[in-house]
Every structure is written in C-alpha cells, then in structure tokens.
Motif scaffolding. Sequence first.
Motif, PDB file in Angstrom:
ATOM      1  N   GLY A  48       0.790  -1.223   0.000  1.00  0.00           N
ATOM      2  CA  GLY A  48       0.000   0.000   0.000  1.00  0.00           C
ATOM      3  C   GLY A  48       0.819   1.269   0.000  1.00  0.00           C
ATOM      4  O   GLY A  48       0.792   2.046  -0.960  1.00  0.00           O
ATOM      5  N   ALA A  49       1.578   1.499   1.085  1.00  0.00           N
ATOM      6  CA  ALA A  49       2.311   2.761   1.222  1.00  0.00           C
ATOM      7  C   ALA A  49       3.413   2.898   0.175  1.00  0.00           C
ATOM      8  O   ALA A  49       3.582   3.964  -0.424  1.00  0.00           O
ATOM      9  CB  ALA A  49       2.900   2.870   2.630  1.00  0.00           C
ATOM     10  N   HIS A  50       4.177   1.824  -0.054  1.00  0.00           N
ATOM     11  CA  HIS A  50       5.258   1.917  -1.033  1.00  0.00           C
ATOM     12  C   HIS A  50       4.717   2.204  -2.425  1.00  0.00           C
ATOM     13  O   HIS A  50       5.252   3.037  -3.165  1.00  0.00           O
ATOM     14  CB  HIS A  50       6.068   0.612  -1.055  1.00  0.00           C
ATOM     15  N   SER A  51       3.641   1.505  -2.815  1.00  0.00           N
ATOM     16  CA  SER A  51       3.075   1.722  -4.149  1.00  0.00           C
ATOM     17  C   SER A  51       2.528   3.139  -4.289  1.00  0.00           C
ATOM     18  O   SER A  51       2.701   3.787  -5.327  1.00  0.00           O
ATOM     19  CB  SER A  51       1.968   0.694  -4.415  1.00  0.00           C
ATOM     20  N   ALA A  52       1.853   3.628  -3.252  1.00  0.00           N
ATOM     21  CA  ALA A  52       1.317   4.993  -3.291  1.00  0.00           C
ATOM     22  C   ALA A  52       2.441   6.019  -3.413  1.00  0.00           C
ATOM     23  O   ALA A  52       2.333   7.000  -4.164  1.00  0.00           O
ATOM     24  CB  ALA A  52       0.495   5.262  -2.037  1.00  0.00           C
TER      25      ALA A  52
ATOM     26  N   VAL B 290       9.999  13.941  -2.098  1.00  0.00           N
ATOM     27  CA  VAL B 290      11.007  13.309  -1.245  1.00  0.00           C
ATOM     28  C   VAL B 290      11.213  14.033   0.082  1.00  0.00           C
ATOM     29  O   VAL B 290      11.308  13.379   1.135  1.00  0.00           O
ATOM     30  CB  VAL B 290      12.341  13.167  -2.009  1.00  0.00           C
ATOM     31  N   PRO B 291      11.303  15.377   0.135  1.00  0.00           N
ATOM     32  CA  PRO B 291      11.491  16.031   1.440  1.00  0.00           C
ATOM     33  C   PRO B 291      10.388  15.713   2.449  1.00  0.00           C
ATOM     34  O   PRO B 291      10.641  15.727   3.663  1.00  0.00           O
ATOM     35  CB  PRO B 291      11.511  17.522   1.090  1.00  0.00           C
ATOM     36  N   LEU B 292       9.188  15.400   1.974  1.00  0.00           N
ATOM     37  CA  LEU B 292       8.099  15.084   2.895  1.00  0.00           C
ATOM     38  C   LEU B 292       8.347  13.789   3.656  1.00  0.00           C
ATOM     39  O   LEU B 292       7.772  13.574   4.721  1.00  0.00           O
ATOM     40  CB  LEU B 292       6.773  14.989   2.127  1.00  0.00           C
ATOM     41  N   THR B 293       9.213  12.920   3.116  1.00  0.00           N
ATOM     42  CA  THR B 293       9.497  11.658   3.807  1.00  0.00           C
ATOM     43  C   THR B 293      10.329  11.874   5.070  1.00  0.00           C
ATOM     44  O   THR B 293      10.465  10.955   5.875  1.00  0.00           O
ATOM     45  CB  THR B 293      10.230  10.671   2.875  1.00  0.00           C
TER      46      THR B 293
ATOM     47  N   PHE C  20       5.546   9.768  -6.829  1.00  0.00           N
ATOM     48  CA  PHE C  20       6.865  10.137  -7.336  1.00  0.00           C
ATOM     49  C   PHE C  20       6.863  10.233  -8.856  1.00  0.00           C
ATOM     50  O   PHE C  20       7.565  11.065  -9.442  1.00  0.00           O
ATOM     51  CB  PHE C  20       7.902   9.113  -6.870  1.00  0.00           C
ATOM     52  N   GLN C  21       6.068   9.369  -9.496  1.00  0.00           N
ATOM     53  CA  GLN C  21       5.981   9.405 -10.955  1.00  0.00           C
ATOM     54  C   GLN C  21       5.140  10.583 -11.452  1.00  0.00           C
ATOM     55  O   GLN C  21       5.292  11.028 -12.587  1.00  0.00           O
ATOM     56  CB  GLN C  21       5.392   8.090 -11.466  1.00  0.00           C
TER      57      GLN C  21
ATOM     58  N   LYS D  71      16.017  10.344  -6.515  1.00  0.00           N
ATOM     59  CA  LYS D  71      15.809  10.829  -5.146  1.00  0.00           C
ATOM     60  C   LYS D  71      15.047   9.840  -4.288  1.00  0.00           C
ATOM     61  O   LYS D  71      15.241   9.779  -3.078  1.00  0.00           O
ATOM     62  CB  LYS D  71      15.077  12.169  -5.174  1.00  0.00           C
ATOM     63  N   TRP D  72      14.159   9.035  -4.889  1.00  0.00           N
ATOM     64  CA  TRP D  72      13.452   8.073  -4.057  1.00  0.00           C
ATOM     65  C   TRP D  72      14.403   7.021  -3.499  1.00  0.00           C
ATOM     66  O   TRP D  72      14.110   6.392  -2.481  1.00  0.00           O
ATOM     67  CB  TRP D  72      12.302   7.417  -4.819  1.00  0.00           C
ATOM     68  N   GLN D  73      15.560   6.824  -4.141  1.00  0.00           N
ATOM     69  CA  GLN D  73      16.541   5.878  -3.611  1.00  0.00           C
ATOM     70  C   GLN D  73      17.207   6.429  -2.361  1.00  0.00           C
ATOM     71  O   GLN D  73      17.650   5.661  -1.509  1.00  0.00           O
ATOM     72  CB  GLN D  73      17.595   5.577  -4.682  1.00  0.00           C
ATOM     73  N   LEU D  74      17.301   7.764  -2.237  1.00  0.00           N
ATOM     74  CA  LEU D  74      17.906   8.349  -1.054  1.00  0.00           C
ATOM     75  C   LEU D  74      17.013   8.149   0.166  1.00  0.00           C
ATOM     76  O   LEU D  74      17.494   7.888   1.259  1.00  0.00           O
ATOM     77  CB  LEU D  74      18.141   9.851  -1.279  1.00  0.00           C
TER      78      LEU D  74
END
Length: 300
Positions: free
Chosen positions: A224-228, A242-245, A233-234, A292-295
């Motif tokens: 759920g969360a990862h897919s969302a 990314v900064p929101l993470t 991101f796309q 950036k999602w990899q960071l």
Amino acid sequence: MPRSLPLSALGIMLFCNVAWALNVVVSKVAVSTLGLPPLFYTALRSATVLVVLFPVLLRGRPDRLPLVLAIGFAITGGSFGLQFVGLQTASPSAVGIVNLAGAPLTVLFAIIFLGEEVRWRRGLGMALALGGVGLAIGAPSEAGDPVGLGFVFAGVLVGAFASVFVKRLEIGSVALQAWAGLASLAVMLPATAALETGQIAAFAAAPLAVAACVLFAGVVVSVGAHSAYFRLFQTYDANMIVPLTLLTPLLTIAFGAWLTGDAIGWSLIVGGTMALIGVGIIVVRPSRTIFKWQLMRPKL
C-alpha cells in the motif's frame, strides 16, 4: 508536472509517513514482545507480499532476472532481516534515526561505483547525517543495545548498497517488489529453518497478533504505502515529494515514545537533529546518477 501538491497528495504522503513510522513499532512488537524469530518474521512478510503481488509474476520474467532477484532480496529481505534482528534489543526511536544513514550511504556508494560528483554542501550533509547517526548509536542507555543498533546499521548498509544499482534495472517498482518477495522468501525460509527455533510456538502463542503485524507490514506498508509513494513520485516533481518523507523519523520517535515507552534523551535528540539536517541537505541537492526516491527509500 504539476507545480504544487494538491491536498489529496499531501494526505497520501501523510498516510505513507504514518505507515512507515508505525511499522518500525509494529516490527519491534513482533520480534520483541511477541517473540517471533526475526528471520521467520521476514519470511512471513515476504510471503504476504508475494501472495498479494503474485499476479504480477505471471506477466513474464523481467530482463536480467538473476540481477533483479539479487538486488530485490538485498533491498527487502536482506536489509529487513538484519534490521529485525536489531529490533529485538534496539528502541524504535533509535532505529528511526539510524535509518537516516541510508541517504549518505547511498551517495557514498554512488561516488564509488557510479562516479557521482559531490560538492561541499552534500559532503557537509553526509558528514552531519552520519555523525548524527553515530551519536544515536553511541547512546546505549537511551537507544537500546548498541549491538542491536549495529545490526540495524548493517541492514541500512546492505539496502543502500543495493539501491544504487536499482537504476540499472529495467523493471517497475511494483514488479520489483513482487520478484523481491519471491527472492526473499526463497532465502529466508531455509535461513530461519537452519538458524532459528521456536517459530511455531511463537506463532501459536498469539496467532491473531502475529497475523495483524504481518498483514500490516506486508499489505499496508510494502504494497500500500510503497506503491502509493512511487505513484506520487511518478506524477509530481521529486523536490516536492522526497522532502516530505523526512516526517517519518520524527513520527517514529514520537510513536516509539508513546507506544513502547522509548527514553528520548539528549543524545538521541541532538543526533536525530544532526541527521535530519544532513539528510535534508543531501535531498535538496541534485544528483546525476541516483533517483531521489533511492535516497529516502523506506527501510522498513
């Protein structure tokens, strides 16, 4: 791409951050309070992901399947297994801080293997982040057993190393999760059988609680969360998503103090602040070789 995030996207990101932060606490409960062997818990989580995403595997084999399986295992089962071992004795709050080491370590591996160029601002961010994590690990009275945090850091290290090479895979994020679930289950089942005991007894002692932990980790978080997150991101610019993470470690500390009674001392506060500032600097600086999602890829 849209220039601003709508309230719906902000709501989804809030859900993701809450899910990721709660998952650290849920995993702590699973391997500590419920006494599930950590590799067994990793296998159960991988099996859950595989069941949900099994139809994805039927669409066909991806190119370079051995590499997909190896990298998929490293960023999921391999990384998670080490972190679950650490969570047996480490506090969720400290684990949330240690997970921030993933960003500077990913950049470091990108420098070594992908020729990433890092100027002084990102270098400062790396130093602050790793220094803050080191301070958190060095506060055993507040953070838990430093050996446990060492396992957590090893899990972050493995995940960061593998994530550098994700860019070389021609596969979508959901498909990667599906094949990673298969690879993790194939490794973790024999590993738990050979290295651990008491799996059936731990499950039988509290089957509903175990099922709740596994379903939350596998379905709500991994699927759920990862897919969302990857869907957002796309759709939107990385600089908005990314900064929101960075909210995740703050929520992890809060949930750890609230739900598991973590002691939050000055070492964790100062170390966490340093790490957050450092990761913030890293995230806002552009990168040629890594996404950036990899960071800020969620580690649990």
